[in-house]
Design an enzyme around this catalytic site. Sequence first.
Site, PDB file in Angstrom:
ATOM      1  N   LYS B 677      44.579  38.514  27.791  1.00 24.82           N
ATOM      2  CA  LYS B 677      44.872  37.186  28.330  1.00 24.82           C
ATOM      3  C   LYS B 677      43.553  36.520  28.685  1.00 24.82           C
ATOM      4  CE  LYS B 677      45.887  35.093  32.271  1.00 24.82           C
ATOM      5  NZ  LYS B 677      45.263  33.901  31.777  1.00 24.82           N
ATOM      6  N   GLU B 758      36.462  43.654  38.564  1.00 31.31           N
ATOM      7  CA  GLU B 758      35.157  43.031  38.828  1.00 31.31           C
ATOM      8  C   GLU B 758      35.403  41.668  39.459  1.00 31.31           C
ATOM      9  OE1 GLU B 758      32.157  44.304  38.039  1.00 31.31           O
ATOM     10  OE2 GLU B 758      32.759  46.024  36.814  1.00 31.31           O
ATOM     11  N   CYS B 792      28.800  35.137  37.977  1.00 27.44           N
ATOM     12  CA  CYS B 792      29.057  35.920  39.186  1.00 27.44           C
ATOM     13  C   CYS B 792      27.742  36.509  39.693  1.00 27.44           C
ATOM     14  CB  CYS B 792      30.109  36.997  38.953  1.00 27.44           C
ATOM     15  SG  CYS B 792      29.937  37.853  37.399  1.00 27.44           S
ATOM     16  N   GLU B 888      31.540  32.459  48.101  1.00 28.10           N
ATOM     17  CA  GLU B 888      31.087  32.222  46.730  1.00 28.10           C
ATOM     18  C   GLU B 888      31.370  30.771  46.355  1.00 28.10           C
ATOM     19  OE1 GLU B 888      33.099  34.418  43.565  1.00 28.10           O
ATOM     20  OE2 GLU B 888      31.157  34.729  42.611  1.00 28.10           O
TER      21      GLU B 888
END
Lengths: 1013, 1013
Positions: B677, B758, B792, B888
Amino acid sequence: MSSLQGVIERRGQRIFDLVDQYPESIFTKAGFYQKMMGISMRDETFKIQMFRFVDVLASLRRSDDIVEHLREYFHGMNGFVPMMQTGLRVAGFFPWLTASILRRNVSGMARQFIAGKDGADVMKTLRKKRRQKIGFTVDLLGEAVVSEKEADEYAARASELLETLARETRGWTDPLGKNAELFPVVNLSLKISAFYSQMDPAAPEEAIAHLVPKLRPILRRAKELGVFVNFDMESYAQKNATLDLFQQLFTEPEFKDWPHVGIVIQAYLRDAERDLHDLIEWGRRRGTRFAVRLVKGAYWDYEKIVSNQNRWSAPVFLQKPESDANFELCTRILLDNESIVTAAFGTHNVRSMAHAMAYAEEKGIEKTRFEFQLLYGMAGPIKRALVEMGYRVREYSPVGELLPGMSYLVRRLLENTSNEGFLRAKFAENLSPAQLLRDPNDLITSNGRIPPPVETPPGQSHSADGADQETPPGDSYQNAPLINFVHPQNQEQMRAALRQARAGFGRQYPLVINGEKVTTGKWMKSLNPSAPNEVVGEVAEAGIPEADRAVEAAQAAFAGWSRTPAEERAKLLERVAAGMERRRFELSAVEVYEVGKAWEEADGDIREAIDFCLFYAQQMRILGRPTLTQHVLGEESYQHYWPRGVALVVAPWNFPIAILTGMVSAAIVTGNTVIMKPAEPSSVTGALLMEMFEEAGVPRGVLNYLPGHGSVIGQHLVDHPQVVMIAFTGSREVGLRIWESAGKTRPGQPELKRVVCEMGGKNAIIVDSDADLDETIADCIYSAFGYQGQKCSALSRLIVLEENYDRVMERLLAAAASIRVGNPEEPGITVGPVVDERAYKRILEMIEIGKKEATVAFQAKNVPNDGYFVPPTIFTSVKPDARIAREEIFGPVLSVIKVRDLDQALEVANSVDYALTGGFFSRSPANIERVKAELVAGNVYINRSCTGAVVGRHPFGGFKMSGGGTKAGGRDYLLQFLIPRIVTENIMRHGFAPEETPRFRAEFLVRPGERKS
Amino acid sequence: MSSLQGVIERRGQRIFDLVDQYPESIFTKAGFYQKMMGISMRDETFKIQMFRFVDVLASLRRSDDIVEHLREYFHGMNGFVPMMQTGLRVAGFFPWLTASILRRNVSGMARQFIAGKDGADVMKTLRKKRRQKIGFTVDLLGEAVVSEKEADEYAARASELLETLARETRGWTDPLGKNAELFPVVNLSLKISAFYSQMDPAAPEEAIAHLVPKLRPILRRAKELGVFVNFDMESYAQKNATLDLFQQLFTEPEFKDWPHVGIVIQAYLRDAERDLHDLIEWGRRRGTRFAVRLVKGAYWDYEKIVSNQNRWSAPVFLQKPESDANFELCTRILLDNESIVTAAFGTHNVRSMAHAMAYAEEKGIEKTRFEFQLLYGMAGPIKRALVEMGYRVREYSPVGELLPGMSYLVRRLLENTSNEGFLRAKFAENLSPAQLLRDPNDLITSNGRIPPPVETPPGQSHSADGADQETPPGDSYQNAPLINFVHPQNQEQMRAALRQARAGFGRQYPLVINGEKVTTGKWMKSLNPSAPNEVVGEVAEAGIPEADRAVEAAQAAFAGWSRTPAEERAKLLERVAAGMERRRFELSAVEVYEVGKAWEEADGDIREAIDFCLFYAQQMRILGRPTLTQHVLGEESYQHYWPRGVALVVAPWNFPIAILTGMVSAAIVTGNTVIMKPAEPSSVTGALLMEMFEEAGVPRGVLNYLPGHGSVIGQHLVDHPQVVMIAFTGSREVGLRIWESAGKTRPGQPELKRVVCEMGGKNAIIVDSDADLDETIADCIYSAFGYQGQKCSALSRLIVLEENYDRVMERLLAAAASIRVGNPEEPGITVGPVVDERAYKRILEMIEIGKKEATVAFQAKNVPNDGYFVPPTIFTSVKPDARIAREEIFGPVLSVIKVRDLDQALEVANSVDYALTGGFFSRSPANIERVKAELVAGNVYINRSCTGAVVGRHPFGGFKMSGGGTKAGGRDYLLQFLIPRIVTENIMRHGFAPEETPRFRAEFLVRPGERKS
């Protein structure tokens, strides 16, 4: 000695001269046998495959099966390098072979070494030999005796043989005449292990107690008939018991004055000299003459392998000339004591014979006062020479059917093709008499790998068998030895430890939190399942407040421990291992009382714990060194590992030291700090483990001992945000609950929770139609009933191919009926009590369910009434979808499922929720490969028991509902307790960079203990 | 040629004779410098440390800091093996050194090579040299130019220098008189990269467009003043642009007839000959004389390292004699074309000089029509000899401050100590003239590692740099090369691919389930974030029924795929990699449009995807071979791995091919079947990956393409009992939800669900007070703003030590203001649009929050209005607990935190929930070691950017709330997709066992696909 050497050479030369007068090939049967032996000597791979094929052949009944096996064993063989070297193509060698030709040829081979099918049949041979002035001793071949039923049958056959021989040889006289009174015509060799199926090296008294009444009538009758009886020797494990039995029996008033008894001394044993002296002393005390057959020994490979696998120093000499020299030493001892002992020299080695002749001459002993014994079917020319020289020659003449004879045949084939064998040297390689007659002492190489005579100290590896020289120190790993209970001093130590442990019953064990003893006012009793009125000890029961304090302590200790170099952490584990080795019998004894383990089972558990410490120490040393990820100019990029944080260890009771130690030591050596919650029934053992870590100097807070009820503190600790690692071994139900609960990330939780989860099994062994049943039955019985079936690896479903079903079941049920059930305080017990009342009731309930689903083919009677003894039970006609075929029982209950073929066997084996262990007994290479590929289990075992995984050798654990594929004792295990981290430095400055990578400062790569979150 | 060699030898000998007349040491400054150079030549480790120390020294302001650095650089040095070999003890060498002595000595060294601080200062030197008949060209030293502000300052200094030199040399005449018109007295060398901070090899036109107007006034003034202007050459990346710039500028009508312009040709470049021919052709077209300075090249180490790291074939010759020979070839070309080009031979090599002299003689070219250029401070005796012989000598004379001069100094030190350098050979090792004058062509070794002239084909490793010969084939792994956009044909291909991609806008992509295209009636549009009115493509939207069908298909395909040998699975990945290599520009182009990646970023993503395929293929080959667990007699125990089952891969959009490919290829190569996906904003890219797997021949059902909404099908698939493996990369929120949900074991679920997870990061870089700011600023800007901060791994918190703060911030803010923001369809863009409207709004919101918490120190102006362009923003005065310092942001926003010292820096860096990447810029060995040990991050980067992890080199991933410590592209990664399994065979039969372990039949160890549950 040099004058002796001169005589030896003359006598030897004489034998050779006589031998050479008759240019008969050593391989008397020409054709197939000769061709096969020739190739075998040139090609090791062919030899192995050929002998394996011979080994299986007798058990094959269908012709297509024989051809199929032949194809499998030799398929692709001419592609093998060794075959190429011989320049031989099997394809060109075998096409003319059909099943019947093969069977005839192999039968022919067997008949060369087996003197007859039975007593009547053998007489033909014996009469012929008599004409050649060759005597006999008859040995009754038999399959391994795995049950008392089989032992009884063997005894009956022996009696019958005795009668036949006595009857058929009536009137025969000694061929030499002189000293005939020492050598009755009829000579019977008895294989002692065949008279009792439950001989256990740890329990020689028990074996003797069984054997004495069994042997007495046979001996009595032999004595009446004037028959000589010899006790043969087999493996080292039975040696002491056999010697004791011999001495005990023949000191009985009834037999005290009977001179026609003998026993075997195996010169390849390091014990031989001492044993021989002991025997002679015994003989002098007894005051009646007896005999000793001195042999080299026929189980050299086996003894070497077994001792290597158990990490024992080899009981046998490792150099062939050492055995030869020892044979000569024992020869001299025998002849020095000729006044009390009659010597029989069992050898085909002309040097050994010549030495005996020469030494006897030197001692002035008449030629006819000792004898040479050689094997039937071998070394014919030598026998003839000996007869011609006026010596006594007796043939060791096996009697029996083809099937049980195969293992005997293979031993003979090995002997004939051995690189070090005399016959090969003389008759195949044509060495000169001078070479063949050299003093064996001159041939012992000083750099020969002669292992130390005692077991290696704990935590150290055998220097002789040491690892690769290139391995950095500390990187090599070897398993700790098992305790070898064949040694009386080990039996003694165990008994003493049991007394000691009993004396300590009732002691109280507090919690240990942050290095401090903590009591809570509540005590949990730990009972002896063999006698539940005995309290082995009491442990403090932790509650929520203690759990929280323990997490706090572990969290605080993490700062320092995570920064402790890997080397120091590894050393801690090695100190723990040394402590366990020191307190080894004590720990075993406590396990016997706390969880009902048999001696060897308890010792195996301690050994496994030691191994975990040693193995994980080694693994951590390897992982502790950062490794360059890739060589790239201008950059140093290293991978290394950090610990995770506070770990919770939840352990089961069934391997109370091993599994607890495994999880704890893995967590600790990787730099995590630990809260250890032992299982409730083994909390005392857990307390001892805590003690050992403390003795080894574990820093405070790094390991915290927190017994308590899982339902109270277990869940609380699993959910605690500061607990980031959970190592669990136990039931599926609890495992899945922990797995689910740990999935939730709670506020303040610094890491995702990692769970190492090992759960149950429903393990199957498949028995192929060509399986070696001697091994199959013994191993399956042990796998199913060892430690009462309370191993997650235990055999629970035996899947038997219908072709073989009846034979398997007959032997299996008889074997089950023979195992010893009782209080494991005594040695030699296979089945003790199950761990507690809950288990007892649960298992009995499952048996009740089984009774509705299937047929009780066997259930043990007369199990002790006190204690939680569940009778070993075997169900047959079990359907694959029955509850007893699908649910874990964790007790001494075996479900047998009959299947059509291997397809169905695999389908059934793989149809359960679990995938832990599985096994297969077969001698079909293709089927073995198939099962290796297709049996769905974490640990697949071929032709051995499915329990008893050894750390490092058999990394253990399963998948599906058996666990997360974590493999305790394997090379990937520690990774689960670690976080990989990469440090990359650009080492290029203004365009220049060192060409060589400097050494990395490993000691700096420690995790900062204190993390804010 | 051999007559030429004779002349060469005579001329060379003459130089040596003249040199030897003046017994001056080559190292004119005695004492510290001489001693240091002496040790450096003997001890490579000392040399590296010494030069590194020199490199950092100028940036140290405090004396204790200097002494501390000295201690750190040489601490424990005499324990090093190489030091031992020299017999020298640093401890005895350094104690007399204090900070001021050190500074004085190093300054002295620098002054040896730097002709003056500025224009005024340098005149003293130039006058002195004039007396020795030595001319000059002045070069302006400078730090790397990281911003337009710095570029402007450099241009101003150059102008000023020009004026000073012209003024101060008024009236000077040519020392030789003859041909003086070719050699103006004042000669200025310009470093082109210092005039523009944003030069990008992919965008030479853009660089030239900036440089032309910047250089024009300086050139105009130089022409007016009669000054000669030379364009220097630096690294290969700027070479083409510099050549183009030179030709373009001096073809302008204003400069077309100006003969006093020159450029450098670096003979160590393989391109040199072609470039020189092109230049000469250009010169002839232009019709005016120009000059070329022929040099060997000063960045050999750098070029070798950069090309090695990017897996490019080296642009430089790898053997020193090759460069020397090429120098001679170019010398001949220059002299052959003396009619249009004036030659300057920049070399210290007497052979090279003698060759030029000899060839010029052969061509009848007067001595004074070319010149020799040597470096200031080096090879004095040779200069004197050349002057004496009547040749033109010009010194290359750097002007500047100590700090920027250090990198120049280090290059000189390296040159002087180089094993292959002429000066070392002549003056330190006293080689004979005959040796020194040999034809370099004779010294090129045929087995020298000369790499192929073109980039290596995809999926293959450089044969020259191949792995260890002992590595089995297929086991070695090397990264695929990046596209080197310095080559015009690569720029062309990218432009063509972009046109092609644009032509394909609006294409529809169906689902792929079980190898079949499936549409659902619903289409999801994928937009171009630079121009959201452009529809890149439409993908079918999967719902629950399609999800279930996909699981079914994957489940069915598992039977076959799990049994496919590892080798075949590895080959599939390699075919995918080859396909990506083939369609490389196409894929990049789609990424530019679909997710707004800059050219190099897009290419890096494809490269990473290729690497994942190649790396996991290699890893699987290694894991695919069963390995013996331990060598034990009589047993074969092998560990190997089985796949788990059906895997769900949920990927992010920010590395739309790489991360998706990484997870998919890992799952597939390990034998699992996959439902993939892709993230919604990069579904078209995902469809292309599906296409590539199909092209590579992935069997039907093994990979299923299932775009859709995470909220609809994501949760459903995660919870599906048949999905036993989930690989996720994305946000913390979604990651934790998946982790929790997968913890629950549902009825019919065959395995515990394994999640590879992750998540995000909040990555910090710490800047030490001695950091090399040239590198620091460039790398931090790239780390924070590359791909709009949507990695990231992106830098989000810059932690600066207060001692350095002002200097860092001044350069950083100016650098930030210089980066190019725009539509990444154009090359050379650093910051493009963020991925979609949601991201755009969220980031702007965070900027608003930041404005309340901290100070906006910089925010880009003039970002495009169309598209989702967020202005790059830098906050200062950020408190460690501010939201912008903890959450973040995933956008081009950088928070700067000022800290007291390294303690506080680490505390701040480690105080967040995440632990993904982290960085440190420092030249203190002790501080570097400390940060390596203590920075809490999965990937720690020293002195480089904290983004751009390369597969295999930098296994990537973090812990804490950044993820499960899974390390994509690392050696442990595949284990997570596998189940370890042990197969143990008792190979002892009736006491005998083969001594040697037969080869294991690896191909049989495949998992039976169909499991009942």
